[in-house]
Design a protein around this motif. Structure first.
Motif, short mmCIF file in Angstrom:
data_model
loop_
_atom_site.label_atom_id
_atom_site.label_comp_id
_atom_site.label_asym_id
_atom_site.label_seq_id
_atom_site.Cartn_x
_atom_site.Cartn_y
_atom_site.Cartn_z
N ALA A 162 0.57 13.57 -19.78
CA ALA A 162 1.27 12.39 -19.66
C ALA A 162 1.90 12.31 -18.33
CB ALA A 162 2.30 12.51 -20.67
N TRP A 163 2.44 11.09 -17.75
CA TRP A 163 2.99 10.88 -16.63
C TRP A 163 4.16 10.11 -16.86
CZ3 TRP A 163 -1.81 9.40 -17.54
CH2 TRP A 163 -2.19 7.96 -17.56
N CYS A 164 5.23 9.96 -16.16
CA CYS A 164 6.48 9.21 -16.51
C CYS A 164 6.03 7.77 -16.47
CB CYS A 164 7.73 9.63 -15.63
SG CYS A 164 7.98 11.36 -15.53
N ASN A 165 6.73 7.22 -17.21
CA ASN A 165 6.55 5.41 -17.40
C ASN A 165 6.81 4.97 -15.97
OD1 ASN A 165 8.32 2.86 -17.27
ND2 ASN A 165 6.87 3.05 -19.17
N ASP A 166 5.89 3.97 -15.56
CA ASP A 166 5.90 3.21 -14.29
C ASP A 166 7.23 2.83 -14.01
OD1 ASP A 166 5.81 1.21 -16.17
OD2 ASP A 166 4.25 0.08 -14.59
N GLN A 167 7.86 2.06 -14.69
CA GLN A 167 9.30 1.43 -14.37
C GLN A 167 10.24 2.47 -14.45
OE1 GLN A 167 9.87 -2.46 -15.53
NE2 GLN A 167 12.12 -2.11 -16.42
N LEU A 181 0.75 -1.59 0.02
CA LEU A 181 -0.01 -0.07 0.01
C LEU A 181 0.82 1.34 -0.06
CD1 LEU A 181 -3.00 -0.99 2.44
CD2 LEU A 181 -2.90 -0.65 -0.02
N SER A 182 1.86 1.19 0.68
CA SER A 182 2.85 2.34 0.72
C SER A 182 3.75 2.51 -0.39
CB SER A 182 4.12 2.19 1.77
OG SER A 182 3.34 2.25 3.11
N TYR A 183 3.84 1.34 -1.36
CA TYR A 183 4.64 1.51 -2.39
C TYR A 183 3.48 2.14 -3.43
CZ TYR A 183 6.39 -0.32 -6.75
OH TYR A 183 6.86 -0.50 -8.28
N CYS A 184 2.46 1.56 -3.48
CA CYS A 184 1.51 2.12 -4.51
C CYS A 184 1.13 3.41 -4.42
CB CYS A 184 0.04 1.38 -4.60
SG CYS A 184 0.14 -0.53 -5.07
N GLU A 191 1.78 6.56 -7.18
CA GLU A 191 0.77 7.27 -7.37
C GLU A 191 1.14 8.89 -7.18
OE1 GLU A 191 -4.10 7.86 -6.63
OE2 GLU A 191 -2.83 7.00 -5.21
N GLU A 192 1.74 9.30 -5.88
CA GLU A 192 2.16 10.32 -5.72
C GLU A 192 3.24 10.84 -6.72
OE1 GLU A 192 3.47 10.34 -1.79
OE2 GLU A 192 1.40 10.03 -1.01
N GLU A 193 4.06 10.07 -7.18
CA GLU A 193 5.30 10.17 -8.17
C GLU A 193 4.81 10.59 -9.37
OE1 GLU A 193 9.40 10.78 -8.95
OE2 GLU A 193 8.14 10.87 -7.28
N ALA A 194 3.75 9.83 -10.06
CA ALA A 194 3.06 10.08 -11.20
C ALA A 194 2.22 11.55 -11.20
CB ALA A 194 2.06 8.91 -11.38
N ALA A 195 1.70 11.90 -10.14
CA ALA A 195 1.08 12.93 -10.04
C ALA A 195 1.88 14.15 -10.03
CB ALA A 195 0.17 13.27 -8.76
N ARG A 196 3.12 14.14 -9.42
CA ARG A 196 4.01 15.08 -9.19
C ARG A 196 4.70 15.20 -10.42
NH1 ARG A 196 9.45 15.79 -8.96
NH2 ARG A 196 9.85 13.89 -9.19
N THR A 197 4.96 14.42 -11.57
CA THR A 197 5.52 14.63 -12.77
C THR A 197 4.80 14.60 -13.93
OG1 THR A 197 5.73 12.13 -12.87
CG2 THR A 197 7.64 13.34 -11.81
N VAL A 198 3.42 14.66 -13.78
CA VAL A 198 2.71 15.03 -14.84
C VAL A 198 2.72 16.17 -15.58
CG1 VAL A 198 0.44 15.75 -13.33
CG2 VAL A 198 0.14 14.16 -15.57
N ARG A 199 2.47 15.97 -16.90
CA ARG A 199 2.62 17.08 -17.59
C ARG A 199 1.88 17.24 -18.93
NH1 ARG A 199 5.57 13.07 -19.39
NH2 ARG A 199 6.41 12.75 -21.13
N GLU A 200 1.66 18.52 -19.38
CA GLU A 200 0.55 18.70 -20.60
C GLU A 200 1.51 18.12 -21.81
OE1 GLU A 200 -2.43 21.91 -22.53
OE2 GLU A 200 -1.60 22.29 -20.63
N MET A 248 9.70 5.53 -12.87
CA MET A 248 9.53 5.99 -11.70
C MET A 248 9.94 4.96 -10.40
SD MET A 248 5.85 7.82 -11.91
CE MET A 248 4.73 6.52 -12.38
N HIS A 249 9.83 3.73 -10.83
CA HIS A 249 10.16 2.43 -9.94
C HIS A 249 11.54 2.46 -9.82
CE1 HIS A 249 10.24 -1.79 -8.39
NE2 HIS A 249 11.05 -1.94 -9.11
#
Length: 200
Positions: A128-133, A89-92, A96-105, A135-136
């Motif tokens: 668009a947000w950064c690729n999940d891997q 749950l912490s990882y997810c 999610e927070e990293e995707a929201a932080r790096t999202v761009r138009e 970010m991982h």
């Protein structure tokens, strides 16, 4: 979130994962999460796909020089992550927070090309947000994850979680089951252990 309780949770891809043994019996951790490392011979910085995820496809990371900071590290696959309920749950939440932080138009053409993968349309703009891997790996190798939880790393060649896509040699037994890398070869036969989870 509190309605159901689980000892362990496995996040994994669907089409390219194979179970040879029960992963919860062989890969579970006491706390935090466990991540899968890909074969060590190909680092993040030597893999063009990972380079793109950390530069041109993620301007935030490119601007912060994430690739030079972690380029010498092994690739870790976001397609297989196991851990305690609290750890997962912490990882997810962090992802999610990293995707929201790096999202761009982004422009419509790019948005439509990657729709459902790394882009979305909110009715007015393509984002668009950064690729999940990407970010991982950024959160793993910069230490962000370990600030919050214990992180166990499963090596591709020697652990019971094998990511084999770029493995130079895959050892199997007579039944075709993938084995851990073999230190002991007698008569050309491999006596490694049967891997619990195989990922491409």
């Amino acid at each position: 979130r509190a309605a159901m309780q689980f000892d362990q949770i496995l996040l994994c891809d669907i089409r390219d994962v194979m179970f040879q043994r029960d992963p919860f019996l062989h890969l579970s951790v006491e706390s935090g999460i466990a991540v899968a490392l890909e074969p060590a011979h190909l680092t993040i910085g030597a893999c063009p796909i990972h380079v793109g995820w950390l530069t041109s496809e993620c301007p935030d990371y490119d601007g912060k020089n994430i690739l030079p900071a972690i380029g010498g590290s092994s690739r870790s696959c976001a397609g297989t992550v196991i851990g305690t309920q609290e750890g997962i749950l912490s990882y997810c939440s962090m992802m999610e927070e990293e995707a929201a932080r790096t999202v761009r138009e982004v422009k419509e053409e790019l948005g439509k090309r990657f729709q459902g993968r790394v882009t979305t349309f909110d009715g007015h703009r393509w984002k668009a947000w950064c690729n999940d891997q990407g970010m991982h790996n950024k959160m793993l190798w910069t230490g962000d994850l370990e600030k919050v939880m214990k992180v166990t790393r499963y090596d591709a060649e020697t652990s019971l979680l094998a990511t084999v896509g770029t493995m130079k040699r895959i050892h199997t037994n007579e039944d075709g089951e993938v084995l851990t890398g073999c230190g002991d070869l007698e008569g050309g036969k491999c006596y490694g252990d049967v891997v619990a989870l195989v990922h491409q």
